[in-house]
Design an enzyme around this catalytic site. Structure first.
Site, PDB file in Angstrom:
ATOM      1  N   ALA A 330     119.998-124.082   4.245  1.00  0.00           N
ATOM      2  CA  ALA A 330     119.272-123.271   3.257  1.00  0.00           C
ATOM      3  C   ALA A 330     119.250-121.798   3.674  1.00  0.00           C
ATOM      4  O   ALA A 330     120.173-121.320   4.335  1.00  0.00           O
ATOM      5  CB  ALA A 330     117.875-123.844   3.036  1.00  0.00           C
ATOM      6  N   SER A 331     118.200-121.105   3.323  1.00  0.00           N
ATOM      7  CA  SER A 331     118.173-119.642   3.486  1.00  0.00           C
ATOM      8  C   SER A 331     118.022-119.181   4.924  1.00  0.00           C
ATOM      9  O   SER A 331     118.058-117.970   5.184  1.00  0.00           O
ATOM     10  CB  SER A 331     117.048-119.049   2.644  1.00  0.00           C
ATOM     11  N   THR A 332     117.846-120.121   5.882  1.00  0.00           N
ATOM     12  CA  THR A 332     117.771-119.696   7.279  1.00  0.00           C
ATOM     13  C   THR A 332     119.060-119.019   7.732  1.00  0.00           C
ATOM     14  O   THR A 332     119.055-118.280   8.719  1.00  0.00           O
ATOM     15  CB  THR A 332     117.501-120.904   8.205  1.00  0.00           C
ATOM     16  N   VAL A 333     120.179-119.226   6.997  1.00  0.00           N
ATOM     17  CA  VAL A 333     121.466-118.670   7.422  1.00  0.00           C
ATOM     18  C   VAL A 333     121.718-117.277   6.848  1.00  0.00           C
ATOM     19  O   VAL A 333     122.716-116.643   7.209  1.00  0.00           O
ATOM     20  CB  VAL A 333     122.625-119.603   7.004  1.00  0.00           C
ATOM     21  N   LYS A 334     120.844-116.790   6.004  1.00  0.00           N
ATOM     22  CA  LYS A 334     121.098-115.491   5.369  1.00  0.00           C
ATOM     23  C   LYS A 334     121.231-114.344   6.372  1.00  0.00           C
ATOM     24  O   LYS A 334     122.078-113.450   6.169  1.00  0.00           O
ATOM     25  CB  LYS A 334     120.026-115.205   4.327  1.00  0.00           C
TER      26      LYS A 334
END
Length: 631
Positions: A330-334
């Protein structure tokens, strides 16, 4: 006269016959005595050495002695895995006339239940007849005394006193330490294949999971032996020679048991995991997977009923979710994608885009990709896109990068590969590529496949330990290290104990990225926790330190174009996973944490509050002196 003459003739004939028979008999006796003397000579003189060796083999036996297994400590010297003396009732099938009769007789004098008998019979089927098999473990002193009175009635049955592994913290550390259990035929086949079987002749247990398995060669030690003289009944008369065993090395882990206990209580019985790293070394300070189970049950032989209960438990307590749990990141990789986008010149610090709440592939009539905020965020730049986790901004980045560059960069952060943690129980998860899709799904990669990858969804999956490692790479400006549980080994020598500190595992760094690009990604994470519109600002309000983080909400199933997500109206196992990765303090990072809560909902609302509690516990508690030193 004629009659008398015949009589004398017959008498003479009988005399000659008797004498001839006597001669033959005498010769036969002489020959047999000669053969006997010849055999005696052959045995006593010609084959003296051979028969003396055989005699000594019957009289003298070499008894292997098991080494003491090395202990496991936490970084502060607290014992995490100990050895304790226990008594067990063991049967050697080869020495027992009737197993069934023996079991029936034993049950008359001892309290042996059906599960113990079933476990014994199961072990018997997969163990050699000449090896002893435990029937009862952890016998009380009363049980030992009761059997001793009747021991003469049970040849092939004996009470053995051995040191057994004991885990004082039970389920709190199961997925870190693993456990030891009885050596089975599969273990023995592996030991034979690896030419290590000689070292296990006196050993009953072997590491099965976790640290116990990974560092088996370090912990086990080397067996000793004693030459003993025995009588015709096999009873030892005297010891002729003694070679002491070499105990296994003790090992020290990076784990802090106080922090580990705190994390375990913090997760409660929720399904999920939490990892805490020291960013200077990637040492694993704590790693919890919930729910868990008591490893001590496996040391003494878990019953079939109890094992099936664990195996069939819908919450999967046997799985180490920190290293085997596979989730969309999810958005942890942004923040990691931000570094790639800046370096590949897909965006700059000045890039701004308008977010109306959706994004569509240019020049296409495909359905739009939605932002988590339906009405959009307006005009945003990269820092605001990170602060408010603007999906449409990263849809465009993914589209511009393409799957080849995107997957290549994320692999450099550690996704799609083993993290390098010192555990065998780990998954690579999946960093999708064109070749992977063709191999797995037999279809080519389409542009639409790339878009959800830009927000950590689609075909992309990761483990919590991979996310924690990637966060460390970002914190350390591209320096790549492996998460490490082992801190040091303690060798026992005649001159005393010698401690060997384990060096940090480093790999080729992500080189060539300007410092300002790393700082920009980290600044965006800072705003997540400290900014006016940061998605985790409420959780970190009033903290005595500054921190940085990134939340993620992983979809378990896809929604239709006009379908609205409502957690209260769907089954629990279909609800979103909550993810959160963060570090603190912001200016001088001393701790990294990554949290995944299954089917819990939003990462900022459920993961961030736990991260705040972990940071408070570590940074504001003076017990954690190691965060200030290289201890």
């Amino acid at each position: 006269m004629l009659r008398r003459r015949n009589h004398f003739r017959d008498h003479a004939y009988e005399s000659r016959l008797f004498r001839s028979r006597a001669v033959v008999a005498f010769v036969g006796i002489i020959v047999l005595v000669g053969v006997l003397i010849g055999n005696l000579y052959n045995i006593q003189v010609s084959q003296y050495q051979d028969y003396q060796t055989r005699s000594n083999n019957n009289r003298i036996k070499v008894v292997p002695i098991a080494p003491n297994r090395g202990l496991i400590y936490d970084r502060n010297g607290v014992v995490l895995a100990d050895n304790r003396p226990v008594f067990s009732l063991e049967i050697t099938p080869e020495k027992v006339a009737s197993i069934d009769d023996t079991l029936a007789s034993l049950r008359k004098i001892l309290s042996i239940d059906d599960d113990q008998v079933a476990t014994f019979q199961r072990e018997r089927k997969r163990t050699h007849r000449f090896k002893s098999i435990p029937l009862m473990t952890q016998m009380t002193e009363q049980e030992v005394a009761k059997f001793s009175v009747h021991q003469y009635e049970f040849p092939g049955v004996e009470v053995n006193a051995t040191l057994k592994r004991y885990y004082p913290y039970g389920e709190v550390l199961t997925h870190v330490l693993g456990y030891v259990s009885r050596i089975n035929d599969r273990d023995m086949s592996r030991l034979i294949r690896e030419e290590k079987a000689q070292d296990y002749k006196a050993t009953n247990d072997i590491g099965k999971l976790g640290i116990e398995r990974y560092y088996e060669d370090v912990l086990h030690g080397k067996p000793g032996y004693q030459e003993v003289e025995v009588n015709s009944r096999g009873r030892i008369i005297r010891t002729l020679k003694y070679q002491p065993p070499v105990p296994g090395d003790d090992i020290v882990l990076n784990i802090d048991i106080n922090l580990q206990n705190y994390l375990y209580k913090l997760l409660g019985h929720r399904r999920g995991s939490a990892v805490v790293l020291d960013p200077k070394t990637d040492g694993v300070l704590a790693m919890v997977s919930s729910p868990s189970y008591d490893p001590n049950a496996f040391v003494h032989g878990i019953s079939g009923k109890a094992y099936r209960a664990l195996l069939n438990n819908k919450d999967r307590p046997l799985v180490n979710r920190a290293t085997l749990g596979i989730y969309p990141p999810a958005s942890t990789v942004k923040p990691f994608i931000t570094v790639a986008a800046l370096q590949e010149k897909v965006i700059t610090a000045q890039t701004t885009r308008n977010d109306p709440g959706y994004w569509r592939i240019p020049n296409s009539n495909t359905r739009p990709f939605r932002d988590w905020l339906r009405w959009g965020h307006g005009v945003v730049n990269i820092e605001k896109a990170l602060e408010e986790s603007v999906d449409t901004f990263f849809y465009q980045i993914a589209y511009d990068l393409g799957i080849d560059r995107l997957s290549s960069w994320m692999q450099r952060f550690g996704f799609g590969d083993y993290s390098g943690i010192d555990l065998f129980e780990e998954s690579k998860a999946n960093m999708p590529t064109r070749d992977w899709k063709m191999s797995r799904h037999k279809t080519p990669w389409y542009k639409g496949d790339t878009i959800p990858v830009g927000i950590g969804q689609g075909y992309w999956t990761a483990t919590p330990i991979q996310i924690a490692k990637a966060t460390s790479v970002l914190v350390n400006n591209g320096k790549v290290m492996s998460p490490r549980l082992l801190l040091a080994k303690i060798h026992h020598t005649d001159q005393g104990d010698k401690t060997e500190k384990i060096p940090v595992d480093t790999f080729p760094p992500i080189a060539g990225v300007p410092q300002k690009f790393w700082d920009m990604a980290k600044r965006g994470m800072y705003l997540v926790n400290q900014g006016k519109r940061g998605t985790a600002r409420h959780s970190f309000y009033g903290a005595k330190y500054k921190s940085a983080g990134k939340s993620g909400t992983a979809q378990v199933f896809g929604l239709g174009e006009n379908q609205k997500y409502d957690a209260n109206e769907i089954a629990e196992h279909l609800r979103d996973h909550a993810l959160y990765t963060a570090y603190a303090p912001f200016d001088n990072p001393k701790v990294i944490t990554t949290i995944v809560l299954e089917n819990a909902g939003g990462g900022s609302s459920h993961g961030a509050p736990l991260a705040r509690k972990i940071f408070d516990h570590v940074l504001l508690d003076h017990h954690y002196d190691y965060i200030e030193s290289d201890k």
